[in-house]
Motif scaffolding. Structure first.
Motif, PDB file in Angstrom:
ATOM      1  N   ASP A  77      -6.069 -32.559  24.691  1.00  0.00           N
ATOM      2  CA  ASP A  77      -6.394 -31.773  23.498  1.00  0.00           C
ATOM      3  C   ASP A  77      -5.575 -30.487  23.510  1.00  0.00           C
ATOM      4  N   PRO A  78      -4.492 -30.405  22.732  1.00  0.00           N
ATOM      5  CA  PRO A  78      -3.650 -29.210  22.767  1.00  0.00           C
ATOM      6  C   PRO A  78      -4.407 -27.932  22.446  1.00  0.00           C
ATOM      7  N   GLY A  79      -5.349 -28.002  21.523  1.00  0.00           N
ATOM      8  CA  GLY A  79      -6.118 -26.818  21.182  1.00  0.00           C
ATOM      9  C   GLY A  79      -6.954 -26.317  22.338  1.00  0.00           C
ATOM     10  N   ALA A  80      -7.551 -27.245  23.079  1.00  0.00           N
ATOM     11  CA  ALA A  80      -8.361 -26.858  24.229  1.00  0.00           C
ATOM     12  C   ALA A  80      -7.504 -26.246  25.333  1.00  0.00           C
ATOM     13  N   VAL A  81      -6.314 -26.789  25.532  1.00  0.00           N
ATOM     14  CA  VAL A  81      -5.417 -26.236  26.546  1.00  0.00           C
ATOM     15  C   VAL A  81      -4.914 -24.854  26.124  1.00  0.00           C
ATOM     16  N   ALA A  82      -4.583 -24.698  24.842  1.00  0.00           N
ATOM     17  CA  ALA A  82      -4.151 -23.392  24.342  1.00  0.00           C
ATOM     18  C   ALA A  82      -5.250 -22.358  24.530  1.00  0.00           C
ATOM     19  N   ALA A  83      -6.491 -22.743  24.271  1.00  0.00           N
ATOM     20  CA  ALA A  83      -7.618 -21.828  24.443  1.00  0.00           C
ATOM     21  C   ALA A  83      -7.798 -21.455  25.913  1.00  0.00           C
ATOM     22  N   LEU A  84      -7.617 -22.423  26.797  1.00  0.00           N
ATOM     23  CA  LEU A  84      -7.696 -22.159  28.233  1.00  0.00           C
ATOM     24  C   LEU A  84      -6.673 -21.115  28.656  1.00  0.00           C
ATOM     25  N   VAL A  85      -5.434 -21.300  28.237  1.00  0.00           N
ATOM     26  CA  VAL A  85      -4.373 -20.360  28.625  1.00  0.00           C
ATOM     27  C   VAL A  85      -4.635 -18.977  28.027  1.00  0.00           C
ATOM     28  N   HIS A 140       1.816 -25.209  26.951  1.00  0.00           N
ATOM     29  CA  HIS A 140       0.982 -24.044  26.652  1.00  0.00           C
ATOM     30  C   HIS A 140       0.940 -23.020  27.784  1.00  0.00           C
ATOM     31  N   ALA A 141       1.065 -23.456  29.042  1.00  0.00           N
ATOM     32  CA  ALA A 141       0.859 -22.537  30.159  1.00  0.00           C
ATOM     33  C   ALA A 141       2.107 -21.815  30.624  1.00  0.00           C
TER      34      ALA A 141
END
Length: 305
Positions: A77-85, A140-141
Motif C-alpha cells: 500500500d503506497p499510501g501506508a508506506v508514505a505515511a510511515l515515512v 518512499h523511504a
C-alpha cells in the motif's frame, strides 16, 4: 556492539518474525531506534495466520537495549508506506538504515515445479510480496535516508549472487523474487552513490525461523536434535539473530560504502567482523552448501561453524 548505533534510526520492513525480527533485535542490541513494520498485530493477523506480532518484535528490540516502535503497515500500500515515512520524519527527523525484508511467500512456493505447472496466481503473488513491496518502500523511504551521508539500505534475500548464479532456486517465480533483490541492491547502490549512502544484498543461511523450527519439530533449545533426515539443518542452521548481527555490523562500519552494490552472507560477514550466533559459533552456510550438502556428502559442520 557496545551501543555502536546509539542515535541511529532504522526501519526494518517485515520485522514480524524470522530474519526481520532477528535483524530488528540485533539493531536494538547496538542501541538503535528501530521501527518494526508488518501486517500481523495483536489485534489482527495477516494471511500467514501466525501468532508472531510486530508488537512483540518491538518489545524485544527495547529489551535488547534499543528503542522498538511497532507500526502496522502493508508494504503493498503506497499510501501506508508514505505515511510511515512521514511519521519517522516527524518523530526522528532522519533515517539511517532501511532493511527491506518483506517477503511472506513461503506458502506460495511450488517446490521444483516448472513455470507451466506452478500455480500462476501464487507465483505472481510471490513477486508482488517479494519485489513490489521492496520497490514501494524504497521509493518512499530513500528520500529521507539520503538527507545524511552514511545511510545504508539492505536488501534481504535468499542466496548470494555467486550461489544463485549457478543454482536453480526452487521455481522460476521464487528464483526471480530472490534474484531481484540482488539486482536491486546493485542498482540502488548506483543511485545512492552521489549521496554517500550504500546499498547491499544480504542472505542468511539456513535460518531457524519460527516456521522452520516447527516444520522440523524442534525449538531453539533443542534444534541440534533434528532427525537424521534433517542432518544438514542440525549441522549448519543459524538463528535469526545471526543475520541481524551481520546487519548491525554493516550499519556500524564507517567504511561500508566500499561494500556498496555487493552481495554478502551472514556467515561470510561473521568471518570479517567477528560476530557470532547465539551459541557462540559462526555458521558459514553457503560455503557448506557448496562443499558439503550439494555434492551429497554426509552432514558434518566441522570447519564450517
Amino acid at each position: 556492539m557496545d551501543a555502536a548505533l546509539a542515535g541511529k534510526v532504522a526501519l526494518v520492513a517485515g520485522a514480524t518474525r524470522g530474519a526481520g525480527r532477528g535483524i530488528a533485535i540485533a539493531l536494538g542490541e547496538a542501541g538503535a531506534t528501530v521501527y518494526c513494520t508488518g501486517r500481523s498485530t495483536r489485534a489482527a493477523r495477516s494471511e500467514y495466520d501466525r501468532p508472531e506480532t510486530i508488537e512483540e518484535s518491538a518489545e524485544l528490540v527495547t529489551a535488547a537495549g534499543g528503542v522498538g516502535i511497532a507500526v502496522a503497515v502493508d508494504h503493498l500500500d503506497p499510501g501506508a508506506v508514505a505515511a510511515l515515512v512521514s511519521r519517522i520524519d516527524a518523530e526522528q527527523g532522519r533515517l539511517d538504515v532501511l532493511v527491506n525484508d518483506i517477503w511472506g511467500g513461503e506458502k506460495l512456493i511450488g517446490w521444483n515445479q516448472p513455470v507451466w505447472e506452478h500455480d500462476l496466481e501464487a507465483g505472481l503473488r510471490m513477486l508482488e510480496l517479494g519485489v513490489k513491496t521492496h520497490l514501494i518502500t524504497s521509493h518512499h523511504a530513500l528520500g529521507l535516508l539520503v538527507r545524511n551521508p552514511g545511510g545504508l539500505v539492505i536488501e534481504v534475500t535468499d542466496g548470494t549472487a555467486a550461489y544463485n548464479r549457478g543454482n536453480y532456486r526452487l521455481s522460476t517465480f521464487y528464483d526471480l523474487a530472490k534474484n531481484a533483490a540482488l539486482r536491486m541492491a546493485f542498482t540502488l547502490a548506483h543511485e545512492l552513490e552521489p549521496h554517500r549512502c550504500a546499498a547491499v544484498a544480504l542472505s542468511p543461511g539456513w535460518l531457524r525461523s519460527e516456521m522452520m523450527l516447527e516444520a522440523f519439530g524442534v525449538d531453539e533449545s533443542n534444534w541440534r536434535t533434528a532427525s537424521a533426515e534433517h542432518g544438514h539443518f542440525a549441522a549448519i542452521s543459524e538463528s535469526p539473530l545471526f543475520v541481524g548481527r551481520a546487519v548491525a555490523a554493516l550499519a556500524a562500519d564507517p567504511d561500508v560504502l566500499a561494500r556498496s552494490g555487493g552481495s554478502f552472507s551472514s556467515g561470510g560477514l561473521a568471518r570479517e567482523y567477528g560476530f557470532t550466533d547465539l551459541d557462540g559459533s559462526a555458521p558459514d552456510c553457503w560455503r557448506y552448501m557448496v562443499e558439503v550438502q550439494d555434492p551429497g556428502l554426509p552432514a558434518d559442520a566441522t570447519g564450517y561453524r
